[in-house]
Design an enzyme around this catalytic site. Structure first.
Site, mmCIF file in Angstrom:
data_model
loop_
_atom_site.group_PDB
_atom_site.id
_atom_site.type_symbol
_atom_site.label_atom_id
_atom_site.label_comp_id
_atom_site.label_asym_id
_atom_site.label_seq_id
_atom_site.Cartn_x
_atom_site.Cartn_y
_atom_site.Cartn_z
ATOM 1 N N HIS A 121 0.902 -1.205 0.072
ATOM 2 C CA HIS A 121 0.046 0.013 -0.078
ATOM 3 C C HIS A 121 0.735 1.174 0.115
ATOM 4 O O HIS A 121 0.340 2.379 -0.327
ATOM 5 C CB HIS A 121 -0.924 0.023 1.146
ATOM 6 C CG HIS A 121 -1.907 -1.132 1.300
ATOM 7 N ND1 HIS A 121 -2.958 -1.214 0.099
ATOM 8 C CD2 HIS A 121 -2.242 -1.906 2.222
ATOM 9 C CE1 HIS A 121 -3.688 -2.289 0.243
ATOM 10 N NE2 HIS A 121 -3.147 -2.833 1.720
ATOM 11 N N ASP A 158 -2.585 -10.934 -2.552
ATOM 12 C CA ASP A 158 -3.398 -10.075 -1.201
ATOM 13 C C ASP A 158 -4.785 -9.837 -1.552
ATOM 14 O O ASP A 158 -5.197 -9.422 -2.486
ATOM 15 C CB ASP A 158 -2.466 -8.985 -0.848
ATOM 16 C CG ASP A 158 -2.870 -8.457 0.521
ATOM 17 O OD1 ASP A 158 -2.103 -8.723 1.474
ATOM 18 O OD2 ASP A 158 -3.903 -8.029 0.519
ATOM 19 N N HIS A 160 -6.247 -7.220 -0.607
ATOM 20 C CA HIS A 160 -6.262 -5.922 -0.793
ATOM 21 C C HIS A 160 -5.484 -5.683 -1.978
ATOM 22 O O HIS A 160 -4.544 -6.034 -2.418
ATOM 23 C CB HIS A 160 -5.786 -5.005 0.451
ATOM 24 C CG HIS A 160 -6.466 -5.236 1.781
ATOM 25 N ND1 HIS A 160 -6.157 -6.300 2.581
ATOM 26 C CD2 HIS A 160 -7.601 -4.928 2.263
ATOM 27 C CE1 HIS A 160 -6.551 -6.542 3.507
ATOM 28 N NE2 HIS A 160 -7.840 -5.694 3.492
ATOM 29 N N ASP A 241 -4.554 -12.730 3.224
ATOM 30 C CA ASP A 241 -5.969 -12.549 4.068
ATOM 31 C C ASP A 241 -7.153 -12.752 3.194
ATOM 32 O O ASP A 241 -8.234 -12.235 3.222
ATOM 33 C CB ASP A 241 -5.633 -10.948 4.126
ATOM 34 C CG ASP A 241 -4.961 -10.002 3.181
ATOM 35 O OD1 ASP A 241 -4.617 -10.533 1.967
ATOM 36 O OD2 ASP A 241 -4.637 -9.152 3.628
HETATM 37 ZN ZN LIG Z 1 -4.310 -7.253 2.594
#
Ligand SMILES: [Zn+2]
Length: 303
Positions: A121, A158, A160, A241
Site C-alpha cells: 500500500h 493479497d 487488498h 488475507d
Molecule cells: Zn491485505
C-alpha cells in the site's frame, strides 16, 4: 530454498489490538520451520537510502527513518511508527533487495521473504495501510536498475489491492503488475479499467467470492497476461488475507488456493525466467490461516 527474515521485523510495535501484529510473523516463521526444517534462513540486510529512493520520495524516507519516535505515533489511522519501526521497514525492504541479488546472482532460484511490515500500500510519498516502504517495488526497481533487467512481473494475490505498487509502476512499462483483490474493500482502487500504460491488470472479486472465482480470474485474465509479458523475474506480493478465516475481508479462499496460484506462477517462471521467483509476505491476519497458507505457498515454491 532460501528465506530472508530479521528479528527487527518482530519489534515493529503497532500496539495492542492492531491486526498487523508481531504474532503474524511468528506464526509464519514457526509454521515454516516445522513443515520445512531444511530451509536456508538468512538475516535480511538493511535497504540503503539509494535503494529505497528508487521507489520513494526523500520526504517519506525522512519521515520513517529520521522521526525516531520515543513511543508509538500514528502516521494515519492504520499505520503506526514505533521506536523500532524504521529498522523493521529497512530490513523488510532489504530482504527483497537481498533476495533479488541471490536469485539474479545464481545463489538461489526462489526466495521467500518472511517480513513485516507489509509494503504494497505504500506509495511513492505516503506510508499507509500498515505499510511503511513498498518493499516489493524496491525489489523490482533493484532488479531493473541495478541488475539491468528489462521486464519484471509483480503479481499480488493479497485480498487488498496493491495501490502503492500500481501507482509506482503505472507509467513504467518495464513492470507488469497483476492483482486479484476484493472490491469493495480498502484501499478502494483496483478497478478493471485501471490499466496504466497497458502494464496494469486488475481482477476485482466480489465479497464472498471463493476458490472458483479466484482461480478463474487468474486462469483467464491474470496468468495469461503474466505469461505474455515474458518476465525475466517474477515477484510475488504474497498476502494470505483472502483466506476464509481472515477477519479483515470476506473472500472464501483456503490454503489450497494459495498452493494452486503459487504452482501456476512457478510454471510460468519455469517457462520464462529460469524459475526465478522472489516472494514477499504481505497481509494475512488470522494466525491459523497464515500458518497453513504460508506452508502451502512454500510447498509449491519448492516443488
Ligand atoms: Zn491485505
Amino acid at each position: 530454498m532460501r528465506v530472508y527474515t530479521h528479528p527487527a521485523c518482530l519489534l515493529h510495535d503497532t500496539g495492542p489490538d492492531h491486526a498487523e501484529r508481531p504474532d503474524r510473523l511468528r506464526a509464519v516463521i514457526d509454521a515454516l520451520r516445522a513443515a520445512h526444517p531444511d530451509l536456508d534462513w538468512h538475516e535480511a540486510p538493511r535497504a540503503s537510502r539509494g535503494q529505497l529512493v528508487r521507489a520513494h520520495a526523500q520526504g517519506l524516507l525522512d519521515e520513517v527513518i529520521e522521526t525516531r519516535p520515543r513511543e508509538r505515533i500514528q502516521l494515519d489511522p492504520d499505520t503506526v511508527l514505533s521506536p523500532q519501526s524504521a529498522e523493521a521497514g529497512l530490513r523488510a525492504a532489504g530482504a527483497g533487495v537481498a533476495a533479488v541479488d541471490a536469485v539474479l546472482g545464481g545463489q538461489a532460484r526462489r526466495v521467500f521473504c518472511a517480513v513485516r511490515p507489509p509494503g504494497h500500500h505504500a506509495t511513492h510519498d505516503t506510508a499507509m495501510g500498515f505499510c511503511l516502504f513498498n518493499s516489493i517495488a524496491v525489489a523490482a526497481l533493484h532488479a531493473l536498475d541495478q541488475h539491468g533487467l528489462e521486464r519484471v512481473a509483480v503479481v499480488d494475490f493479497d485480498v487488498h489491492h496493491g495501490n502503492g505498487t500500481q501507482a509506482i509502476f503505472e507509467h513504467d512499462r518495464r513492470v507488469l503488475f497483476a492483482s486479484s483483490h476484493q472490491v469493495p474493500l480498502y484501499p478502494g482502487t483496483g478497478a478493471i479499467d485501471e490499466v496504466g500504460e497497458g502494464n496494469i491488470v486488475n481482477a476485482p472479486l466480489p465479497p464472498d467470492a471463493g476458490s472458483a472465482e479466484f482461480r478463474e480470474a487468474w486462469a483467464r485474465r491474470l496468468l495469461p497476461a503474466v505469461a505474455a509479458f515474458e518476465p525475466q523475474l517474477l515477484l510475488i506480493s504474497a498476502g494470505f488475507d483472502g483466506h476464509r478465516r481472515d477477519p479483515l475481508a470476506q473472500l472464501q479462499l483456503d490454503a489450497e488456493d494459495f498452493r494452486w496460484i503459487t504452482s501456476e506462477l512457478v510454471a510460468i517462471a519455469n517457462r520464462h525466467c529460469r524459475g526465478r521467483i522472489v516472494s514477499m509476505l504481505e497481509g494475512g491476519y488470522d494466525l491459523e490461516a497464515l500458518a497453513e497458507s504460508s506452508v502451502a505457498h512454500m510447498d509449491a515454491l519448492r516443488a
